[in-house]
Motif scaffolding. Sequence first.
Motif, PDB file in Angstrom:
ATOM      1  N   UNK A  92      -1.199   7.024  -4.071  1.00 12.05           N
ATOM      2  CA  UNK A  92      -2.191   6.058  -4.554  1.00 12.05           C
ATOM      3  C   UNK A  92      -2.286   6.216  -6.069  1.00 12.05           C
ATOM      4  N   UNK A  93      -1.393   5.549  -6.783  1.00 17.48           N
ATOM      5  CA  UNK A  93      -1.330   5.674  -8.235  1.00 17.48           C
ATOM      6  C   UNK A  93      -2.157   4.625  -8.950  1.00 17.48           C
ATOM      7  N   UNK A  94      -2.034   4.581 -10.259  1.00 22.47           N
ATOM      8  CA  UNK A  94      -2.810   3.617 -11.048  1.00 22.47           C
ATOM      9  C   UNK A  94      -2.187   2.228 -11.026  1.00 22.47           C
ATOM     10  N   UNK A  95      -0.883   2.133 -10.724  1.00 22.57           N
ATOM     11  CA  UNK A  95      -0.207   0.835 -10.739  1.00 22.57           C
ATOM     12  C   UNK A  95       0.350   0.431  -9.384  1.00 22.57           C
ATOM     13  N   UNK A  96       0.200   1.287  -8.358  1.00 17.71           N
ATOM     14  CA  UNK A  96       0.837   1.016  -7.066  1.00 17.71           C
ATOM     15  C   UNK A  96       0.226   1.895  -5.984  1.00 17.71           C
ATOM     16  N   UNK A  97       0.460   1.477  -4.741  1.00 16.11           N
ATOM     17  CA  UNK A  97       0.234   2.349  -3.584  1.00 16.11           C
ATOM     18  C   UNK A  97       1.508   2.293  -2.750  1.00 16.11           C
ATOM     19  N   UNK A  98       2.152   3.436  -2.574  1.00 12.72           N
ATOM     20  CA  UNK A  98       3.364   3.535  -1.752  1.00 12.72           C
ATOM     21  C   UNK A  98       3.097   4.473  -0.581  1.00 12.72           C
ATOM     22  N   UNK A  99       3.667   4.162   0.572  1.00 15.40           N
ATOM     23  CA  UNK A  99       3.446   4.985   1.762  1.00 15.40           C
ATOM     24  C   UNK A  99       4.740   5.136   2.551  1.00 15.40           C
ATOM     25  N   UNK A 100       4.903   6.310   3.170  1.00 12.82           N
ATOM     26  CA  UNK A 100       6.059   6.600   4.021  1.00 12.82           C
ATOM     27  C   UNK A 100       5.571   7.288   5.291  1.00 12.82           C
ATOM     28  N   UNK A 109      10.512   6.717   9.290  1.00 12.68           N
ATOM     29  CA  UNK A 109      10.188   5.740  10.324  1.00 12.68           C
ATOM     30  C   UNK A 109       9.784   4.387   9.745  1.00 12.68           C
ATOM     31  N   UNK A 110       9.126   4.399   8.594  1.00 13.77           N
ATOM     32  CA  UNK A 110       8.675   3.147   7.984  1.00 13.77           C
ATOM     33  C   UNK A 110       8.227   3.417   6.557  1.00 13.77           C
ATOM     34  N   UNK A 111       8.234   2.350   5.736  1.00 12.43           N
ATOM     35  CA  UNK A 111       7.719   2.416   4.371  1.00 12.43           C
ATOM     36  C   UNK A 111       6.871   1.184   4.116  1.00 12.43           C
ATOM     37  N   UNK A 112       5.926   1.302   3.203  1.00 10.43           N
ATOM     38  CA  UNK A 112       5.083   0.175   2.824  1.00 10.43           C
ATOM     39  C   UNK A 112       4.606   0.397   1.400  1.00 10.43           C
ATOM     40  N   UNK A 113       4.200  -0.675   0.748  1.00  4.83           N
ATOM     41  CA  UNK A 113       3.737  -0.530  -0.633  1.00  4.83           C
ATOM     42  C   UNK A 113       2.993  -1.751  -1.122  1.00  4.83           C
ATOM     43  N   UNK A 114       2.291  -1.554  -2.215  1.00  3.89           N
ATOM     44  CA  UNK A 114       1.518  -2.633  -2.823  1.00  3.89           C
ATOM     45  C   UNK A 114       1.428  -2.362  -4.319  1.00  3.89           C
ATOM     46  N   UNK A 115       1.761  -3.354  -5.131  1.00  6.16           N
ATOM     47  CA  UNK A 115       1.625  -3.226  -6.578  1.00  6.16           C
ATOM     48  C   UNK A 115       0.183  -3.542  -6.983  1.00  6.16           C
ATOM     49  N   UNK A 123     -11.481   0.613  -6.466  1.00  4.90           N
ATOM     50  CA  UNK A 123     -10.752  -0.533  -5.912  1.00  4.90           C
ATOM     51  C   UNK A 123      -9.423  -0.095  -5.291  1.00  4.90           C
ATOM     52  N   UNK A 124      -8.769   0.865  -5.919  1.00  5.26           N
ATOM     53  CA  UNK A 124      -7.509   1.375  -5.360  1.00  5.26           C
ATOM     54  C   UNK A 124      -7.753   2.063  -4.027  1.00  5.26           C
ATOM     55  N   UNK A 125      -8.810   2.867  -3.956  1.00  9.07           N
ATOM     56  CA  UNK A 125      -9.110   3.581  -2.720  1.00  9.07           C
ATOM     57  C   UNK A 125      -9.321   2.609  -1.560  1.00  9.07           C
ATOM     58  N   UNK A 126      -9.965   1.486  -1.834  1.00  8.76           N
ATOM     59  CA  UNK A 126     -10.283   0.523  -0.773  1.00  8.76           C
ATOM     60  C   UNK A 126      -9.037  -0.130  -0.179  1.00  8.76           C
ATOM     61  N   UNK A 127      -7.908  -0.046  -0.885  1.00  6.11           N
ATOM     62  CA  UNK A 127      -6.666  -0.647  -0.393  1.00  6.11           C
ATOM     63  C   UNK A 127      -5.840   0.306   0.468  1.00  6.11           C
ATOM     64  N   UNK A 133      -2.337   0.624   7.663  1.00  3.30           N
ATOM     65  CA  UNK A 133      -2.204  -0.296   8.806  1.00  3.30           C
ATOM     66  C   UNK A 133      -0.883  -1.042   8.745  1.00  3.30           C
ATOM     67  N   UNK A 134      -0.506  -1.517   7.554  1.00  2.00           N
ATOM     68  CA  UNK A 134       0.768  -2.213   7.380  1.00  2.00           C
ATOM     69  C   UNK A 134       1.940  -1.297   7.734  1.00  2.00           C
ATOM     70  N   UNK A 135       1.847  -0.034   7.364  1.00  2.00           N
ATOM     71  CA  UNK A 135       2.898   0.940   7.639  1.00  2.00           C
ATOM     72  C   UNK A 135       3.064   1.170   9.139  1.00  2.00           C
ATOM     73  N   UNK A 136       1.955   1.385   9.836  1.00  2.62           N
ATOM     74  CA  UNK A 136       2.023   1.768  11.247  1.00  2.62           C
ATOM     75  C   UNK A 136       2.378   0.604  12.163  1.00  2.62           C
ATOM     76  N   UNK A 137       2.246  -0.623  11.675  1.00  4.84           N
ATOM     77  CA  UNK A 137       2.643  -1.790  12.467  1.00  4.84           C
ATOM     78  C   UNK A 137       4.164  -1.926  12.588  1.00  4.84           C
ATOM     79  N   UNK A 138       4.902  -1.155  11.774  1.00  2.61           N
ATOM     80  CA  UNK A 138       6.351  -1.303  11.737  1.00  2.61           C
ATOM     81  C   UNK A 138       7.075  -0.518  12.830  1.00  2.61           C
ATOM     82  N   UNK A 139       6.360   0.360  13.537  1.00  2.00           N
ATOM     83  CA  UNK A 139       7.022   1.116  14.608  1.00  2.00           C
ATOM     84  C   UNK A 139       5.983   1.465  15.669  1.00  2.00           C
TER      85      UNK A 139
END
Length: 403
Positions: A92-100, A109-115, A123-127, A133-139
């Motif tokens: 959860x960075x200042x310019x992105x949120x990436x998840x694996x 198993x899956x990856x997801x992200x948001x710029x 505001x970042x924490x709330x995302x 949820x987007x990550x876990x929907x992939x498998x």
Amino acid sequence: MITTQQQIGIDAPPLTESARAVLRTIAGTGPATRPQLSAALMFSKPTMSAAVSELERHDLVAPAGVNRGSVGRTSITYGLGPKAGFVVGIDCGTTHINAIARGLDGTTLATAGKQLVDKSAAERFLLIEDVVEQLLLQFEARATPLRALVIALPNIISASLERMFGRETLLPILERLQSSYRAPVLLENNVNCAALAEYHEGAAKQHSFAIYMQIGVKTGMGIVLDGRLFRGFRGGAGEIGHLPFPWSEQERPKWQQVETYMGSAALLERAAASWRPEEGKPPESTSDLFARVEQSPTARAIVEQHARDVGNLAAACVSVLDPQLIVLGGGVGQNPQLLPGVRDVVKELCWPVEVVSGQLSNQATVLGAVRLAIDFAMARLLGEEGKPAFLYPGTLTVDQISL
């Protein structure tokens, strides 16, 4: 007494020592046959048979295929079973949120992200919940337990989160994540995670003691010794942006002036101030600045000076820690044009130390977060106690808030 594992419903059955050894080996090196495991662990055939059967009863290992020998013999290959579960790492960075999401053997198993653009910490924490949820929907996430979720943040992480901006927003989110997925939620500093990733998967793979210096929008350092992070007493080890600077008879240090001076915004400001009109428009990004080094004398001089500045900072770290290796990362630090200057300054001011560019680029933090999650989950399954910087639930108690 109710343990943290019981509070959050972790299915971690008691295992014999031999079963733990087999589980650790399969998770660390991948699927193997019983003979291969016996040879690696020096177990007798009955001991290995009992250990594998024990793990199969708990669905922690399961047949993964058949291995055919050179003389026609076949043997079953065992991999992790469905109850071994998976973990999630989030940057959860200042310019992105990436998840694996990864299995405990490191399988992705899956990856997801948001710029992100101009988002506050709250505001970042709330995302974060949306990205999970987007990550876990992939498998088929519900068919196997989530063992741990690690969130990497650009903050000092302590047991009380006393220096955390947006803490009042973050804690309810951690509570909802734990309630929804029935898994422990850990927090860790983002640079620490990047350091851990470079140690396990990147430039520091063959080294026992490495420091990772992030040079970019912000400045920080992660310290890894024998595969373990060194966080310090309050979680602030490696916060080199807080070093006193400038320091002379005429100047007094300013708060976080190292981070301000070394940051990419200040670097571009210095470039604009010294840019020659005949060389066109000043660079608007650090990537543009480094791309002009070969053609522009001004760009070359600015980058060379920045390399000396990074070298000064690295020399201070070497003098205190005496690492085996320095890995340079971050949006600016990962540029190989910095390496000769940094190496020269370190050698001049203290002693020669190997300095290399990071290999994992902007994926280092999320890869480190998921590595930390695997280590924590494996420790729990094996009946060992990890020492996370912050664990929810279980860390933030009344006794610890005053730290």
